[in-house]
Write an enzyme that holds these catalytic residues in place. Structure first.
Site, short mmCIF file in Angstrom:
data_model
loop_
_atom_site.label_atom_id
_atom_site.label_comp_id
_atom_site.label_asym_id
_atom_site.label_seq_id
_atom_site.Cartn_x
_atom_site.Cartn_y
_atom_site.Cartn_z
N PRO A 1 3.34 0.32 -7.92
CA PRO A 1 2.24 1.30 -7.94
C PRO A 1 2.30 2.24 -6.74
CG PRO A 1 1.43 -0.83 -8.54
CD PRO A 1 2.85 -1.04 -8.10
N CYS A 2 2.05 3.51 -7.02
CA CYS A 2 2.34 4.52 -6.01
C CYS A 2 1.11 5.25 -5.52
CB CYS A 2 3.31 5.55 -6.60
SG CYS A 2 2.66 6.32 -8.08
N GLN A 3 -0.06 4.95 -6.07
CA GLN A 3 -1.24 5.76 -5.72
C GLN A 3 -1.41 5.88 -4.21
OE1 GLN A 3 -1.18 3.33 -7.89
NE2 GLN A 3 -2.70 3.52 -9.50
N SER A 4 -1.18 4.79 -3.50
CA SER A 4 -1.49 4.82 -2.08
C SER A 4 -0.43 5.56 -1.26
CB SER A 4 -1.65 3.40 -1.56
OG SER A 4 -0.74 2.56 -2.19
N PHE A 5 0.70 5.92 -1.88
CA PHE A 5 1.72 6.67 -1.14
C PHE A 5 1.72 8.16 -1.52
CE2 PHE A 5 3.71 2.42 -1.55
CZ PHE A 5 3.59 2.07 -0.22
#
Ligand SMILES: C[S@@+](CC[C@H](N)C(=O)[O-])C[C@H]1O[C@@H](n2cnc3c(N)ncnc32)[C@H](O)[C@@H]1O
Length: 332
Positions: free
Chosen positions: A84-88
């Site tokens: 999951p990439c939302q936080s990057f």
């Protein structure tokens, strides 16, 4: 050559999975079957899993990766996961980027936990380009270090999907891990194919569009009034590849930064099928097993299958070359 066994984590609706299996057609090109099989797949989003299971012969499990006992997983040659990439992501600045301090940003540790136990020959991880600069550029070296600690040699590269026959300017980092240094040394990322002759968006658009995909006159007037001062109404040039499609498309409005189309004086969103084509899914990839909102989300989150196919092919080439050498030595 024996089929390579693949473990698929964070499988979503299966963009990476389709790419690594091959055997699909997109824009009149055949992406031939690769010598791979998926021995295990898991995701915790019920809708994505439903789409996945409507499209593959094997099943994706619905579950939380954190609850998996790594010792019970099947042996495999390649572990893959677009964690999951939302936080990057630099798009997701509200809330601000938390990078590795955020719980979702730490899910890559789950990949490390499984790699440490199972030690497959390769792994393929994918993420947004923003991961390179997250946490004042501290997150990415830390992630690489963690992969090295569990025994891997690492190669990584940023790809622009539009360089590989896909009508989208999506930029993503692929991190490839190699158990053996010689594999890492010999591996070559795929060469761009369409750097000069990019595929234009118009090639994947439909002509007959239902009214529900067009924005109301009120929304258009509001957007036009605000456009001078704000970065709104991201109308796409259909003669070029599209801007990046995101999971946010489920909530697209003329006030968001998501790509939209202008046809005459009318503005519209993409249909889920067009979104899937922009991501290089073939037209026989089934979406209609969940609501349209869920389709947009799963497709927006996916890795373009065509890009994944090109990258997977390069890993397969390593094995093919190795087998050729073995064979020539045996015959000498
Ligand atoms: C970037 S998407 C992966 C897209 C996929 N690789 C593809 O190509 O279609 C990340 C996925 O991780 C899943 N996910 C997030 N947290 C998870 C968890 N704790 N356990 C299992 N899956 C999780 C999300 O549901 C989402 O589908």
């Amino acid at each position: 050559m024996d089929r390579l066994k693949v473990l698929s984590l964070f499988s979503g609706c299966g963009g990476m999975d389709l790419g690594i299996l091959g055997n699909f057609k997109y824009l009149n090109q055949n992406y031939h079957k690769l010598p791979t099989e998926i021995v295990y797949a898991i995701d915790n989003d019920p809708s994505a899993v439903e789409i996945y299971n409507a499209n593959f012969q094997h099943n994706c499990l619905l579950g939380d990766i954190k609850t998996i006992n790594e010792k019970e997983l099947p042996n495999h040659d390649i572990l893959m996961g677009g964690f999951p990439c939302q936080s990057f992501s630099i798009v997701a600045q509200n809330p601000p980027r938390l990078g590795i301090k955020d719980e979702k940003g730490q899910l890559f540790f789950e990949i490390c936990r499984i790699l440490k136990e199972k030690q497959p020959r390769f792994f393929i991880a994918e993420n947004v380009k923003g991961i390179l600069s997250a946490n004042q550029k501290r997150a990415f070296p830390l992630i690489i270090q963690e992969f090295q600690k569990v025994g891997y040699n690492i190669s990584y590269q940023v790809f622009n999907a539009s360089d590989y026959g896909i009508p989208q300017k999506r930029e993503r980092v692929f991190i490839i891990g190699f158990k053996h240094f010689e594999d890492c040394f010999k591996f070559q990322f795929p060469q761009p194919i369409t750097t000069r002759n990019k595929i234009p968006l118009k090639l994947v658009l439909d002509e007959q569009i239902e009214d529900k995909y067009f924005f109301s006159q009120k929304a258009v007037d509001g957007m036009l009034k605000a456009k001078e001062t704000m970065n709104k109404g991201r109308v796409q040039n259909i003669d070029e590849p599209c801007n990046t499609i995101s999971a946010h498309l489920a909530k697209v409005s003329l006030n968001s930064t998501d790509p939209v189309l202008k046809e005459g004086q009318l503005y519209r969103r993409f249909t889920p099928r067009e979104t899937a084509r922009i991501q290089s899914f073939p037209d026989n990839f089934r979406l209609d097993v969940v609501s349209e909102n869920r389709q947009y989300k799963a497709i927006g989150n996916a890795v373009p299958p065509v890009l994944m196919w090109h990258i997977s092919q390069q890993i397969i080439n390593l094995i093919v070359e190795e087998e050729k050498q073995k064979y020539s030595l045996e015959c000498a």
